[in-house]
Design an enzyme around this catalytic site. Structure first.
Site, short mmCIF file in Angstrom:
data_model
loop_
_atom_site.label_atom_id
_atom_site.label_comp_id
_atom_site.label_asym_id
_atom_site.label_seq_id
_atom_site.Cartn_x
_atom_site.Cartn_y
_atom_site.Cartn_z
N ALA A 1 6.40 -0.85 12.02
CA ALA A 1 5.34 -0.05 11.40
C ALA A 1 6.02 0.92 10.45
CB ALA A 1 4.56 0.70 12.46
N LYS A 2 5.20 1.54 9.59
CA LYS A 2 5.79 2.43 8.59
C LYS A 2 6.49 3.63 9.23
CE LYS A 2 3.55 0.97 4.43
NZ LYS A 2 2.37 0.79 3.65
N ARG A 3 6.16 3.91 10.48
CA ARG A 3 6.82 5.06 11.13
C ARG A 3 8.21 4.71 11.68
NH1 ARG A 3 2.70 3.17 13.95
NH2 ARG A 3 3.22 2.10 15.88
N THR B 1 1.47 4.01 1.22
CA THR B 1 1.10 4.98 2.27
C THR B 1 2.30 5.30 3.15
OG1 THR B 1 0.41 3.16 3.69
CG2 THR B 1 -1.30 4.20 2.36
N SER C 1 0.88 -1.17 0.00
CA SER C 1 0.00 0.00 0.00
C SER C 1 0.92 1.22 0.00
CB SER C 1 -0.87 0.02 1.27
OG SER C 1 -1.59 -1.17 1.38
#
Ligand code: GLU
Length: 287
Positions: free
Chosen positions: A248-250, A10, A8
């Site tokens: 996580a993406k962070r 994002t 995704s």
């Protein structure tokens, strides 16, 4: 054999994505099969064009090659709409006008979550609306479309899928309640789009993180309802950081762009991941 990796767009890809992509890619290539990329960009409010290019660059850095052009979900909205029409014609979906606040309020009521485990399940408020009220409100109010899960599961009958190396698994879609198939702000949910796409792409083996095992309950039901084949599944362990939490993406430190900028060799990293060897400070864990 045909596998896929479906980011995704994002955020930046991290080590967890790399692990998933490497496993899916190796599964296909080791068998002389095909490997496709799908861009899950159906969520227009969160997807960003720059993350698509960045993700493809990360995959290339890992030495991953793919067949054909990446498939974009945003180009397949007509297919999702047609499937929803089909389910609508069979009275398996209904419009839901509830806001998040409505749902939270009814779940907080004493009768909202009878078995204590269903806190997040939609309580079914809009399922029983009469046809006239439905039509009137459809014209005037924002709404999503929900699957009538009990009716759908009854039509489908018992459902199993094959989890690679583990044998048959029984799908339990009822645990999910009436899930959303088309959102107020997006023409299809992940469940609907992903199930349709895997079938259209000819995916024979779905290799993805074990955080998505529960989703397979729903995907298996949608396959049965829509007459789609069921691939083999492999839900793999998740990459966690030193704190034991999955990435996580962070988590910028584990981003592939960061590792690349730090001079890491992408192909060597991919070879290690393929053997379940992770960089120091990261490990694999089943959720
Ligand atoms: N875009 C989804 C994700 O990133 C893909 C899930 C799947 O592989 O089915 O979680």
């Amino acid at each position: 054999m045909l596998t896929r990796f479906a980011p995704s767009p994002t955020g930046d890809l991290h080590l967890g994505h790399a692990y998933s992509a490497v496993l899916a890619h190796a599964a296909a290539r080791d068998a002389g099969g095909r490997f496709l990329i799908r861009i899950d960009d159906i969520d227009g409010s969160r997807s960003r064009e720059e993350f698509i290019g960045a993700s493809l660059a990360d995959l290339a850095w890992l030495g991953i090659d793919w067949d054909g052009d990446p498939v974009r979900q945003s180009a397949r909205l007509g297919t999702y709409a047609a499937a929803l029409d089909d389910l609508r014609a069979r009275s398996l979906v209904y419009p839901c006008f509830c806001t998040r606040a409505d749902i939270a309020a009814s779940l907080a009521a004493p009768h909202g979550a009878p078995d204590g485990s269903a806190g997040a399940r939609y309580p079914g408020t809009c399922r029983g609306l009469g046809e006239a009220e439905r039509e009137r409100r459809r014209a005037a109010e924002p709404h999503c479309w929900r699957l009538d899960i009990e009716r759908a599961a009854a039509r489908a009958g018992p459902l199993v899928w094959e989890e690679q190396g583990q044998g048959a698994r029984t799908a339990n879609p009822l645990a999910h309640g009436d899930i959303v198939l088309a959102r107020k702000d997006a023409p299809a949910s992940y469940h609907l789009a992903s199930t349709l796409d895997d079938a259209a792409m000819g995916v024979t083996h779905v290799v993805r993180g074990a955080d998505l095992i529960a989703s397979t309950d729903v995907h298996r039901l949608l396959q049965a309802l829509l007459g789609l084949p069921t691939p083999l599944y492999r839900h793999h362990a998740l990459v966690c950081g030193a704190d034991g939490k999955r990435l996580a993406k962070r988590d910028a430190a584990a981003s592939l762009a960061g590792l690349r900028a730090a001079g890491q060799d992408g192909r060597a990293l991919a070879a290690d991941l393929c053997e379940a060897r992770l960089p120091t400070g990261y490990f694999l864990q089943m959720p």
